[in-house]
Motif scaffolding. Structure first.
Motif, PDB file in Angstrom:
ATOM      1  N   LEU A 139       3.762  24.458  18.412  1.00 54.64           N
ATOM      2  CA  LEU A 139       2.575  25.225  18.757  1.00 54.64           C
ATOM      3  C   LEU A 139       1.425  24.243  18.921  1.00 54.64           C
ATOM      4  CD1 LEU A 139       1.545  28.271  18.847  1.00 54.64           C
ATOM      5  CD2 LEU A 139       0.805  27.884  16.479  1.00 54.64           C
ATOM      6  N   SER A 140       0.753  24.272  20.059  1.00 59.52           N
ATOM      7  CA  SER A 140      -0.379  23.356  20.243  1.00 59.52           C
ATOM      8  C   SER A 140      -1.567  23.806  19.402  1.00 59.52           C
ATOM      9  CB  SER A 140      -0.789  23.300  21.717  1.00 59.52           C
ATOM     10  OG  SER A 140      -1.424  24.513  22.103  1.00 59.52           O
ATOM     11  N   TYR A 141      -2.422  22.866  19.080  1.00 56.48           N
ATOM     12  CA  TYR A 141      -3.663  23.201  18.368  1.00 56.48           C
ATOM     13  C   TYR A 141      -4.453  24.242  19.161  1.00 56.48           C
ATOM     14  CZ  TYR A 141      -8.415  22.588  16.525  1.00 56.48           C
ATOM     15  OH  TYR A 141      -9.670  22.804  16.002  1.00 56.48           O
ATOM     16  N   ASP A 142      -4.508  24.093  20.473  1.00 62.93           N
ATOM     17  CA  ASP A 142      -5.223  25.057  21.316  1.00 62.93           C
ATOM     18  C   ASP A 142      -4.698  26.473  21.094  1.00 62.93           C
ATOM     19  OD1 ASP A 142      -6.436  22.801  22.346  1.00 62.93           O
ATOM     20  OD2 ASP A 142      -5.226  22.769  24.176  1.00 62.93           O
ATOM     21  N   ASP A 143      -3.370  26.613  21.127  1.00 59.23           N
ATOM     22  CA  ASP A 143      -2.775  27.937  20.943  1.00 59.23           C
ATOM     23  C   ASP A 143      -2.981  28.440  19.518  1.00 59.23           C
ATOM     24  OD1 ASP A 143      -1.948  28.018  23.559  1.00 59.23           O
ATOM     25  OD2 ASP A 143       0.081  27.283  23.134  1.00 59.23           O
ATOM     26  N   ALA A 144      -2.952  27.530  18.553  1.00 53.18           N
ATOM     27  CA  ALA A 144      -3.174  27.929  17.168  1.00 53.18           C
ATOM     28  C   ALA A 144      -4.584  28.492  16.982  1.00 53.18           C
ATOM     29  CB  ALA A 144      -2.957  26.741  16.230  1.00 53.18           C
ATOM     30  N   ILE A 145      -5.561  27.861  17.633  1.00 47.30           N
ATOM     31  CA  ILE A 145      -6.936  28.375  17.566  1.00 47.30           C
ATOM     32  C   ILE A 145      -7.010  29.784  18.157  1.00 47.30           C
ATOM     33  CG2 ILE A 145      -9.248  28.096  18.559  1.00 47.30           C
ATOM     34  CD1 ILE A 145      -8.864  26.302  16.202  1.00 47.30           C
ATOM     35  N   ASP A 146      -6.324  29.996  19.271  1.00 45.75           N
ATOM     36  CA  ASP A 146      -6.322  31.322  19.881  1.00 45.75           C
ATOM     37  C   ASP A 146      -5.696  32.364  18.944  1.00 45.75           C
ATOM     38  OD1 ASP A 146      -7.529  30.338  22.149  1.00 45.75           O
ATOM     39  OD2 ASP A 146      -5.658  30.122  23.282  1.00 45.75           O
TER      40      ASP A 146
END
Length: 431
Positions: free
Chosen positions: A279-286
């Motif tokens: 899971l990318s950090y970007d997706d985790a933030i979302d």
């Protein structure tokens, strides 16, 4: 003559007379019978003392034994499906060594502060015995995996002249006429070792002067840190998921009895096999924003954030490509996205948070010099580290796995303080 035996291997002596040496864990008496629960460090077993089947003085001595008295006894090993462990001892002789007086930890409930004050005694008890035995298996399995896959153990110093990831969480000490620090990580030295041996690891205590009082934090904890030359971040993550899967499999294979003692739901461990989700950090933030968390891109994750992310998965999950601004100076930037780095944190399921942090390291000399200037790192302290990029630099990667957090997850334990024999916590330096 009775053979000296260990409780943990008592099945090898079925039907034979043995001598056991240990401590009385518990005792029940019923008229002409004493039931002695003996522990010897390898396990626990019930030993049955029947009046008339042992000398009278031995029967009387058995009746006077108290909790944690030390003794030797001889007896016949009997298979018994009703007994925990499948065996019990029909006693022939009892030889007390020392009768303990006023043992402070009784079968009644005790508060955690009392138990931690008596940690030197608490580790004798069944749950603690099981937890620390599983800890041993985790360490043994991790080293076995690395040893079998071409890694060389080359340990790093505990006393260091400089920080690995910043000075705010360092313990400072005097080193003759200089300042020195207790190590946060062996990584920088491991990078030098990797350039000499290819694939290496170090294992030892690390220290973080963090004023954190949570169920996940220790001041002193043990970390295993592999480092690999000619290795990119994708290969780095493959090694991590193979290592963790191997550790879990070995615990399931060799410590089923201990997992039963602590009532761990092993079905949650039996599916721990690669590949792990990414899971990318970007997706985790979302995901966090969608769950109502007050968080923005560039923020670090707290324990509730990691729990919320990991609860979506039944296996450990990699969160990749964190912002450059929140990670250490030595991490390789992602091509085309200099605002993030080629790194990953492995979050354990069931809310246990980060158990591994790793990254691809910067190997370009010019970029490393730039990063060192940005972080105000001195040539005097880090000159030797910079030389690694000047003399035969290659792409390389590594990671660190925290032993106590890993054991907490595998055992399903509520708090990390029981995952190490003598924990060092924010307000606890003793015993």
């Amino acid at each position: 003559m009775a053979a000296l035996a260990l409780i943990g291997k008592i099945g090898e002596h079925d039907g034979k007379e043995v001598e056991l040496r240990g401590w009385l864990y518990n005792k029940r008496s019923s008229g002409r019978i004493h039931f002695l629960e003996l522990r010897d460090g390898t396990g626990f077993i019930q030993c049955v003392v029947v009046k008339g089947e042992v000398p009278d003085e031995d029967f009387e001595a058995a009746g006077k034994l108290t909790q944690e008295s030390s003794l030797r006894l001889t007896g016949i090993v009997r298979a018994d499906a009703r007994a925990k462990g499948g065996y019990e001892i029909t006693v022939k002789s009892v030889m007390p060594f020392q009768v303990a007086q006023d043992y402070p930890i009784t079968p009644k409930e005790h508060g955690i502060d009392f138990l931690m004050d008596n940690r030197h005694l608490w580790i004798r008890h069944k749950r603690q015995h099981a937890l620390l035995s599983i800890r041993h298996e985790v360490i043994a399995a991790a080293q076995q995996y690395l040893n079998d896959n071409g890694f060389l153990r080359v340990d790093a110093p505990i006393l260091t002249p400089a920080a690995c990831e910043g000075t705010t969480t360092l313990f400072e000490t005097e080193y003759f006429e200089e300042k020195a620090y207790l190590s946060q990580s062996g990584q920088l030295y491991n990078e030098a070792d990797a350039m000499a041996f290819g694939k290496v690891y170090c294992f030892g205590p690390t220290f973080r002067a963090e004023k954190s009082k949570t169920r996940r934090h220790l001041i002193e904890f043990w970390m295993l840190e592999p480092e690999m030359a000619w290795c990119d971040q994708e290969e780095n993550q493959r090694v991590q998921e193979e290592l963790v899967s191997y550790i879990v499999a070995k615990v399931l294979e060799k410590r089923r009895a201990e997992l039963a003692v602590i009532e761990r739901d092993v079905t949650k461990l039996e599916d721990i096999k690669p590949p792990f989700p990414r899971l990318s950090y970007d997706d985790a933030i979302d995901i966090l924003k969608g769950a109502g968390r007050d968080i923005s891109w560039g923020d670090d994750f707290g324990a509730p954030d990691e729990t919320l992310i990991s609860e979506r998965f039944t296996r450990p999950v990699f969160v990749t490509n964190y912002p450059t601004s929140m990670k250490a100076f030595y991490m390789q930037p992602e091509p085309g996205r200099p605002e993030v780095v080629k790194c990953a944190d492995m979050l354990a399921p069931e809310g246990y948070g980060e158990i591994i942090g790793g990254s691809e390291r910067i190997w370009d000399p010019a970029l490393m010099e730039e990063r060192m200037r940005q972080h105000n790192l001195s040539e005097e302290a880090y000159g030797w580290y910079m030389q690694l990029r000047k003399f035969g630099t290659v792409p390389h990667s590594g990671f660190g796995i925290g032993i106590e957090r890993t054991v907490a997850w595998i055992t399903g334990s509520e708090h990390i303080r029981e995952m190490i024999p003598f924990p060092r916590l924010l307000y606890r330096l003793r015993p």
